[in-house]
Design a protein around this motif. Structure first.
Motif, PDB file in Angstrom:
ATOM      1  N   VAL A 189     -33.138  14.529   1.996  1.00  0.00           N
ATOM      2  CA  VAL A 189     -32.797  14.721   3.411  1.00  0.00           C
ATOM      3  C   VAL A 189     -32.682  13.381   4.109  1.00  0.00           C
ATOM      4  N   THR A 190     -32.978  12.314   3.374  1.00  0.00           N
ATOM      5  CA  THR A 190     -32.862  10.955   3.913  1.00  0.00           C
ATOM      6  C   THR A 190     -31.454  10.439   3.668  1.00  0.00           C
ATOM      7  N   GLY A 191     -30.806   9.938   4.705  1.00  0.00           N
ATOM      8  CA  GLY A 191     -29.472   9.378   4.556  1.00  0.00           C
ATOM      9  C   GLY A 191     -29.527   8.002   3.898  1.00  0.00           C
ATOM     10  N   LEU A 192     -28.605   7.758   2.971  1.00  0.00           N
ATOM     11  CA  LEU A 192     -28.518   6.480   2.268  1.00  0.00           C
ATOM     12  C   LEU A 192     -27.148   5.867   2.519  1.00  0.00           C
ATOM     13  N   ARG A 193     -27.131   4.561   2.764  1.00  0.00           N
ATOM     14  CA  ARG A 193     -25.880   3.835   2.992  1.00  0.00           C
ATOM     15  C   ARG A 193     -25.988   2.458   2.348  1.00  0.00           C
ATOM     16  N   ALA A 194     -24.965   2.061   1.588  1.00  0.00           N
ATOM     17  CA  ALA A 194     -24.927   0.745   0.952  1.00  0.00           C
ATOM     18  C   ALA A 194     -23.781  -0.063   1.543  1.00  0.00           C
ATOM     19  N   ARG A 195     -24.054  -1.334   1.818  1.00  0.00           N
ATOM     20  CA  ARG A 195     -23.036  -2.254   2.340  1.00  0.00           C
ATOM     21  C   ARG A 195     -23.044  -3.529   1.512  1.00  0.00           C
ATOM     22  N   ASP A 196     -21.845  -4.135   1.363  1.00  0.00           N
ATOM     23  CA  ASP A 196     -21.773  -5.393   0.633  1.00  0.00           C
ATOM     24  C   ASP A 196     -22.107  -6.548   1.569  1.00  0.00           C
ATOM     25  N   LEU A 197     -21.954  -7.766   1.059  1.00  0.00           N
ATOM     26  CA  LEU A 197     -22.338  -8.938   1.842  1.00  0.00           C
ATOM     27  C   LEU A 197     -21.418  -9.168   3.030  1.00  0.00           C
ATOM     28  N   GLU A 198     -20.215  -8.573   3.022  1.00  0.00           N
ATOM     29  CA  GLU A 198     -19.304  -8.702   4.151  1.00  0.00           C
ATOM     30  C   GLU A 198     -19.434  -7.557   5.146  1.00  0.00           C
ATOM     31  N   GLY A 199     -20.370  -6.673   4.910  1.00  0.00           N
ATOM     32  CA  GLY A 199     -20.627  -5.587   5.850  1.00  0.00           C
ATOM     33  C   GLY A 199     -19.828  -4.331   5.589  1.00  0.00           C
ATOM     34  N   ARG A 200     -19.005  -4.293   4.544  1.00  0.00           N
ATOM     35  CA  ARG A 200     -18.220  -3.098   4.263  1.00  0.00           C
ATOM     36  C   ARG A 200     -19.101  -2.023   3.633  1.00  0.00           C
ATOM     37  N   ILE A 201     -18.922  -0.806   4.095  1.00  0.00           N
ATOM     38  CA  ILE A 201     -19.682   0.325   3.553  1.00  0.00           C
ATOM     39  C   ILE A 201     -19.116   0.665   2.187  1.00  0.00           C
ATOM     40  N   THR A 202     -19.979   0.656   1.158  1.00  0.00           N
ATOM     41  CA  THR A 202     -19.548   0.937  -0.208  1.00  0.00           C
ATOM     42  C   THR A 202     -20.069   2.269  -0.739  1.00  0.00           C
ATOM     43  N   TYR A 203     -21.061   2.850  -0.081  1.00  0.00           N
ATOM     44  CA  TYR A 203     -21.608   4.109  -0.582  1.00  0.00           C
ATOM     45  C   TYR A 203     -22.346   4.821   0.541  1.00  0.00           C
ATOM     46  N   VAL A 204     -22.183   6.126   0.618  1.00  0.00           N
ATOM     47  CA  VAL A 204     -22.962   6.996   1.504  1.00  0.00           C
ATOM     48  C   VAL A 204     -23.285   8.267   0.723  1.00  0.00           C
ATOM     49  N   ASN A 205     -24.482   8.804   0.926  1.00  0.00           N
ATOM     50  CA  ASN A 205     -24.841  10.033   0.234  1.00  0.00           C
ATOM     51  C   ASN A 205     -24.552  11.234   1.126  1.00  0.00           C
ATOM     52  N   PRO A 206     -24.550  12.459   0.574  1.00  0.00           N
ATOM     53  CA  PRO A 206     -24.221  13.646   1.379  1.00  0.00           C
ATOM     54  C   PRO A 206     -25.135  13.825   2.591  1.00  0.00           C
ATOM     55  N   ALA A 207     -26.417  13.451   2.464  1.00  0.00           N
ATOM     56  CA  ALA A 207     -27.325  13.628   3.606  1.00  0.00           C
ATOM     57  C   ALA A 207     -26.884  12.764   4.788  1.00  0.00           C
ATOM     58  N   PHE A 208     -26.422  11.545   4.515  1.00  0.00           N
ATOM     59  CA  PHE A 208     -25.964  10.675   5.599  1.00  0.00           C
ATOM     60  C   PHE A 208     -24.693  11.240   6.236  1.00  0.00           C
ATOM     61  N   CYS A 209     -23.752  11.732   5.400  1.00  0.00           N
ATOM     62  CA  CYS A 209     -22.516  12.320   5.942  1.00  0.00           C
ATOM     63  C   CYS A 209     -22.826  13.538   6.797  1.00  0.00           C
ATOM     64  N   GLU A 210     -23.762  14.368   6.340  1.00  0.00           N
ATOM     65  CA  GLU A 210     -24.144  15.536   7.133  1.00  0.00           C
ATOM     66  C   GLU A 210     -24.849  15.118   8.415  1.00  0.00           C
ATOM     67  N   MET A 211     -25.567  14.010   8.360  1.00  0.00           N
ATOM     68  CA  MET A 211     -26.303  13.546   9.528  1.00  0.00           C
ATOM     69  C   MET A 211     -25.355  13.103  10.638  1.00  0.00           C
ATOM     70  N   VAL A 212     -24.290  12.330  10.283  1.00  0.00           N
ATOM     71  CA  VAL A 212     -23.392  11.788  11.300  1.00  0.00           C
ATOM     72  C   VAL A 212     -22.146  12.635  11.502  1.00  0.00           C
ATOM     73  N   GLY A 213     -21.876  13.583  10.572  1.00  0.00           N
ATOM     74  CA  GLY A 213     -20.734  14.467  10.744  1.00  0.00           C
ATOM     75  C   GLY A 213     -19.413  13.900  10.260  1.00  0.00           C
ATOM     76  N   PHE A 214     -19.414  12.768   9.528  1.00  0.00           N
ATOM     77  CA  PHE A 214     -18.185  12.172   9.004  1.00  0.00           C
ATOM     78  C   PHE A 214     -18.164  12.315   7.484  1.00  0.00           C
ATOM     79  N   SER A 215     -16.948  12.399   6.910  1.00  0.00           N
ATOM     80  CA  SER A 215     -16.789  12.479   5.466  1.00  0.00           C
ATOM     81  C   SER A 215     -16.876  11.089   4.852  1.00  0.00           C
ATOM     82  N   PRO A 216     -17.152  11.000   3.536  1.00  0.00           N
ATOM     83  CA  PRO A 216     -17.193   9.671   2.898  1.00  0.00           C
ATOM     84  C   PRO A 216     -15.893   8.894   3.042  1.00  0.00           C
TER      85      PRO A 216
END
Length: 649
Positions: free
Chosen positions: A280-307
């Motif tokens: 139920v914990t949202g996970l998000r990974a970003r590279d050194l330039e700040g680009r989002i490289t990974y989000v898990n389903p809990a995070f997408c459900e939390m904010v309402g946006f698709s990967p």
């Protein structure tokens, strides 16, 4: 492809063999035609004008010895009667002259064609038995002899087809190939050449077109095509094939190991994905330039946006509130500069795709790859809306307990007031009744003056009545003094101070309900003269009611607006107007009639005393509390407070 190359190499070799065979066949036909032409010229050179038979026979015999393909040469008159002939010394033939001179013989037919054509003509082949019991295929050549335009006779030459192949076809061709004369249907007439030495036969045919007759020269060649190594290309392809097979064996062995590793990796990935999907914990990974490289389903459900809508974003995120984008960018720049966030995390606010706000707890850590290099940041997000709701419920419960305590205090005060008043009132009632009884029994009907003892008792009762009445007055005065002390607690308070005191509590509930709070205070306002605590309670109750009115799924853009200004009715009358506006569903007419009635409420958890208490407080200050519809939707509550001008309104 390699197998195709081998097949094409074999086809190429076969085509080369076939081409060479056809070329040899054409050369053989050309050689035969040239030799027959030379023989014709030699036959035409024999003497034919009244020759001496002996001289003719000598020259003809020399020709037969030099041309072994010729078997017999005859000289005949115009009626095809035999004049003289010579025969080859190399092949004895038993000739049947009756059959040879018949009208249907091949010789007669050839001479008839020669007479019609006006030149030499060949007959079709025929079988001629030999004296040794064997035989061979023969062919006649008839050459007409003319003088002064008249046919004086015929020169007939007999060819053996077997000898034509043996003497007129090159020995280099017949050494490795088989040459034969065939008829149109494929029947072989004469054969010469090497025996069969191979698994595959190549054939080529060519027409030998002669005047009056046509023969088919066929040449056959046997080869094992394609051979194991037909040429360098085939050998190279074969070597490559062997190398490829070896490499394929190695690759198959390596592929099996790789497949096992892939299966193990797939199982590990499936296990990790199952764990991530169950979080139920949202996970998000970003590279050194700040680009989002990974989000898990809990995070997408939390904010309402698709990967797909989130991956690759760097400068800003769609779940950042618009008014806080710059703040979040600065915080992100500090993070990428190397400043580590606290391990226990920090709180922030996100916005869902539908515009609702919710609080989150963010915990970030460096993302280290398998080589130990820092490749980005991994963030964990906890939606603390429920925690805030529980806190709000706890706070509301605390407030209800405090309200209950205040009600209990009021009840105790009422009970004390009732108890204190009941005693003197009961005493007054008892003394009054006793006095009446004394007056009725102690005074006779005929007496005009009461007895002294009775008067003394009445005086004593009256004094007690006065004493108890004074005591009741003191009790009432103490309650009156309590009320007067509340009036004396009023002080001069600026409107902004009142708003600053309630905004922390209002903001807490606003974040819970996704409401944006706007406040504005008119410049130059004088302070209000009021009981600060009670007015703050009024503002807090009105703000909470407004936010709860917007807690409806149909309300998207939830805004609470609190404005303070001079009273619009008369700007110079010394009153300040407070307006609390919402964009909720509004107040139905049937509810508006009972809105300020004590203990009337539309919420299951409400007590129905809030608005009634608010109106009482405002009226105690001399102001007015009312409401009206807000355009295009919602409700606006307004109340007024007096300005501190040195006098009490």
């Amino acid at each position: 492809m390699l197998a195709t190359m081998v097949w094409l190499a074999g086809r190429y070799e076969a085509s080369q063999v076939q081409t060479r065979l056809e070329r040899d066949t054409a050369d053989a036909v050309s050689d035969i035609r040239t030799a027959l032409t030379h023989n014709l010229q030699s036959l035409q050179a024999l003497p034919s004008d009244n020759p001496s038979h002996l001289a003719w026979e000598v020259e003809a015999s020399d020709l037969l010895r030099n041309r072994r393909e010729l078997v017999r040469i005859e000289l005949r008159d115009a009626n095809l009667r035999m004049r003289t002939h010579v025969q080859s010394p190399y092949r004895p033939v038993a000739w049947d002259m009756r059959l040879r001179d018949s009208g249907q013989s091949d010789l007669t037919i050839a001479c008839a064609n020669a007479r019609r054509l006006g030149g030499p003509a060949y007959s079709s082949s025929y079988f001629q038995p030999h004296g040794d019991g064997l035989g061979s295929e023969m062919m006649e050549l008839c050459v007409p002899l003319s003088a002064s335009g008249r046919t004086m006779g015929y020169l007939v030459a007999t060819y053996a087809l077997q000898d034509i192949l043996a003497n007129l076809v090159g020995h280099n061709l017949t050494r490795s190939q088989e040459a034969s004369f065939t008829e149109a249907d494929g029947t072989r007439l004469a054969v010469l050449g090497a025996a069969r030495r191979g698994s595959r036969m190549f054939s080529a045919q060519h027409l030998l077109d002669l005047p009056g007759s046509t023969l088919v020269l066929r040449m056959d060649s046997w080869h094992s095509a394609p051979s194991l190594f037909p040429n360098v290309l085939t050998a190279l392809v074969t070597a490559m094939s062997i190398a490829l097979v070896t490499v394929m064996v190695v690759l198959v062995r390596d592929n099996r190991r790789r497949l096992r590793a892939e299966r193990d990796l797939a199982d590990a990935l499936a296990f990790r994905k199952a764990m991530e999907d169950s979080l139920v914990t949202g996970l998000r990974a970003r590279d050194l330039e700040g680009r989002i490289t990974y989000v898990n389903p809990a995070f997408c459900e939390m904010v309402g946006f698709s990967p797909q809508e989130l991956l690759g974003l760097s400068m800003s995120a769609p779940y950042w509130p618009p008014e806080r984008v710059e703040e979040y960018r600065q915080r992100q720049a500090i993070r990428f500069a190397g400043t580590m966030p606290p391990r226990e995390g920090f709180e922030s606010e996100f916005m869902r795709k539908d515009g609702t706000r919710f609080p989150v707890l963010i915990i970030e850590a460096p993302l280290i790859n398998a080589q130990g290099q820092h490749t980005g940041w991994m963030s964990a997000f906890l939606d603390i809306s429920e925690q805030r709701r529980v806190e709000e419920l706890s706070r509301a419960s605390q407030e209800r307990l405090q309200a209950t305590a205040r009600l209990a205090t009021v009840g105790e005060m009422a009970s004390l007031l009732s108890h204190e008043l009941n005693q003197p009132l009961a005493a007054i009632s008892s003394y009054a009744n006793g006095s009446i009884n004394l007056l009725e029994h102690a005074t006779p009907a005929s007496a005009s003056v009461p007895e002294p003892d009775a008067l003394e008792d009445v005086r004593m009762a009256m004094r007690q009545i006065a004493r108890q009445a004074e005591r009741a007055g003191r009790v009432i005065k103490s309650v009156h003094d309590f009320v007067r002390r509340r009036d004396q607690a009023r002080e001069a308070v600026h409107a902004q101070q009142l708003l600053d005191a309630i905004l922390p509590l209002v903001s807490l509930q606003a974040r819970k309900l996704g409401v944006r709070v706007n406040t504005s205070v008119e410049q130059g306002l004088a302070p209000a003269l009021c009981d600060r605590t009670m007015v703050e309670q009024v503002l807090l109750n009105l703000a909470r009611n407004a936010m709860q009115a917007m807690d409806d799924p149909g309300v998207r853009n939830r805004v609470l607006d609190i404005r303070v200004r001079r009273a619009a009715s008369n700007p110079h009358n010394g009153w300040i107007e407070f307006a609390v506006t919402d964009v909720g569903t509004g107040i139905p007419p049937e509810v508006a009639e009972k809105l300020f009635t004590p203990f009337f409420t539309t919420r299951p958890e409400g007590m129905g005393l809030g608005l009634s208490m608010c109106r009482t407080v405002i009226e105690q200050h001399g102001g007015f509390l009312g409401f009206a519809p807000n355009e295009p939707r919602g409700t606006v509550f307004t109340f007024t407070l007096p300005v501190n001008n040195g006098t009490t309104p």
